[in-house]
Design an enzyme around this catalytic site. Structure first.
Site, PDB file in Angstrom:
ATOM      1  N   GLU A  34      20.505  27.143   0.008  1.00  0.00           N
ATOM      2  CA  GLU A  34      19.452  26.200  -0.368  1.00  0.00           C
ATOM      3  C   GLU A  34      19.263  25.174   0.739  1.00  0.00           C
ATOM      4  O   GLU A  34      20.234  24.563   1.188  1.00  0.00           O
ATOM      5  CB  GLU A  34      19.848  25.492  -1.671  1.00  0.00           C
ATOM      6  CG  GLU A  34      18.796  24.549  -2.196  1.00  0.00           C
ATOM      7  CD  GLU A  34      19.306  23.738  -3.382  1.00  0.00           C
ATOM      8  OE1 GLU A  34      18.917  24.054  -4.515  1.00  0.00           O
ATOM      9  OE2 GLU A  34      20.092  22.797  -3.179  1.00  0.00           O
ATOM     10  N   TYR A  53      11.231  22.235   0.112  1.00  0.00           N
ATOM     11  CA  TYR A  53      12.441  22.859  -0.461  1.00  0.00           C
ATOM     12  C   TYR A  53      12.349  24.359  -0.259  1.00  0.00           C
ATOM     13  O   TYR A  53      11.305  24.966  -0.527  1.00  0.00           O
ATOM     14  CB  TYR A  53      12.523  22.548  -1.964  1.00  0.00           C
ATOM     15  CG  TYR A  53      13.587  23.330  -2.696  1.00  0.00           C
ATOM     16  CD1 TYR A  53      14.817  22.756  -3.015  1.00  0.00           C
ATOM     17  CD2 TYR A  53      13.377  24.663  -3.062  1.00  0.00           C
ATOM     18  CE1 TYR A  53      15.798  23.475  -3.679  1.00  0.00           C
ATOM     19  CE2 TYR A  53      14.353  25.392  -3.720  1.00  0.00           C
ATOM     20  CZ  TYR A  53      15.565  24.794  -4.029  1.00  0.00           C
ATOM     21  OH  TYR A  53      16.532  25.508  -4.676  1.00  0.00           O
TER      22      TYR A  53
END
Ligand code: GDP
Ligand code: MN
Length: 378
Positions: A188, A101
């Site tokens: 993101e 991530y």
């Protein structure tokens, strides 16, 4: 403004972040053709402006064009938390060895950009933060200092494989640069994958760009999908009215965000439920009042309208004239309650009283006005 995954990935891809090849599709037949062109297994991905599509059944693998068409048929029309799927991104499928991530977001509190990274990617980041907070690395970047090598080192401390690490370092640098240049507030990448061959690639992208900066990014501004937005909010934006739809029955018009929000609270205190939040802004010209009432009049849930004006720069007599002008030009059959205070309040009240409109009620205080509006909406 939120971007679709495919828009985000196309932009990041052009900037140099590795992404998979893909095609847009709006019908099952287009999905089949896209899969034929991509030649090989594909992923059929719902394009909606909300996360967690995988869990909701909006992301499916397909081995061949026939399967891609079938999965597209399943996913189109799916309701993912209130977002109905109307477009698909068909992408060459990746083999995944690991899911990481990576994100950069504006941390308003700190006045800095916040980089976040974890090797525990794939799942929602809130879950990692709650269950395994030590696995989530957070590094602030001062906008005046810019991104320095030490930031990246600290961020990627947990990546042992040097080949991987080098690729991710470059991705972090590119992502940060794109974030700053695009006036984004969030970028993101979840998951950022490593393939079995050791290649790092962005498999998902969630990008938010600051609305206030769109004037200097026409290429981003035109990405806005007006069909996905609330039509009433779009109508309001065209008229420069700040309008947020809520789900009650009292329409609220205030001047200034602070007063409008307090008015929302006072309506709740009076036992009612606001139908919207509408801010006339500081000017409060007659034309602005007409525009705002036009917006509210289109909301079928509104049963009464509460006007709460505190005259500073805004003059209450001007607002009163705006209300009367609006009543003359648009068809409004719901009652309006008005509270005027501040500059020229007395003159404003007189103008409204003289007009003798049966649907127009003037109240002396904010609370009295809210109670009246709530009664009238019942
Ligand atoms: P989200 O659920 O809205 O965040 O959508 P994502 O684009 O992140 O996809 C959800 C999940 O689907 C990912 O975390 C992956 O595990 C999986 N996925 C997406 N693309 C691929 C792919 O190309 N190959 C494989 N094997 N899995 C994928
Ligand atoms: Mn994702």
């Amino acid at each position: 403004m939120d971007l679709y995954e495919h828009q985000g990935k196309e932009l990041l891809g052009r900037f140099g972040i590795p992404v998979s090849r893909g095609r847009l599709a709006f019908t099952p037949e287009e999905a089949r053709r896209a899969a034929e062109e991509l030649a090989g297994p594909v992923v059929v991905k719902a394009q909606v402006l909300t996360g967690g599509r995988g869990k909701a059944g909006g992301v499916k693998l397909a081995a061949d064009p026939g399967e891609a068409e079938a999965r597209a048929r399943d996913i189109l029309g799916l309701d993912i938390r209130g977002h109905v799927v109307g477009r698909l991104w068909i992408e060459a499928a990746s083999d995944i060895a690991r899911e990481y991530y990576l994100s950069v977001a504006l941390d308003r509190g700190a006045g800095k950009a916040l980089l976040m990274f974890t090797t525990e990617g794939g799942v929602e980041i809130e879950q990692v933060a709650a269950e395994n907070p030590d696995a989530l690395v957070r590094v602030h970047v001062d906008p005046l200092e810019g991104l320095e090598p030490h930031h990246v080192r600290e961020l990627l401390d947990g990546v042992a494989n040097m080949g991987e690490r080098q690729q991710i370092e470059e991705i972090v640098e590119t992502l940060y640069r794109w974030f700053v240049e695009s006036d984004a507030t969030l970028c993101e990448i979840n998951p950022l994958i490593v393939t079995p061959e050791g290649v790092v690639r962005a498999l998902d992208a969630k990008v938010t760009v600051d609305d206030s900066s769109l004037f200097r990014h026409p290429e981003l501004a035109e990405l806005r999908d007006t069909s996905a937005a609330d039509p009433l909010e779009a109508f309001a934006r065209e008229r420069d009215v700040i309008y947020v739809k809520l789900d009650g029955s009292v329409g609220i018009l205030g001047n200034g965000a602070g007063l409008s929000m307090s008015t929302v609270d006072v309506v709740v205190v009076a036992g009612g439920r606001p139908a919207n939040f509408c801010d006339l802004g500081g000017g409060g010209s007659a034309a602005g009042v007409v525009a705002a009432l036009e917006v509210i009049a289109r909301d079928a849930q509104v049963r009464s309208i509460l006007f709460n004006i505190f005259g500073g720069i805004t003059r209450c007599d001007e607002v009163a004239r705006g209300i009367l002008e609006a009543l003359d030009t648009i068809d409004l059959d719901v009652p309006i309650v008005v509270r005027l205070d501040g500059t020229n309040a007395e003159a404003g009240r007189l103008i409204l009283a003289d007009a003798g409109k049966p649907n127009l009620h003037v109240e002396p205080t904010m609370l009295a006005a809210a109670r009246r509006a709530v009664d009238l909406a019942a």
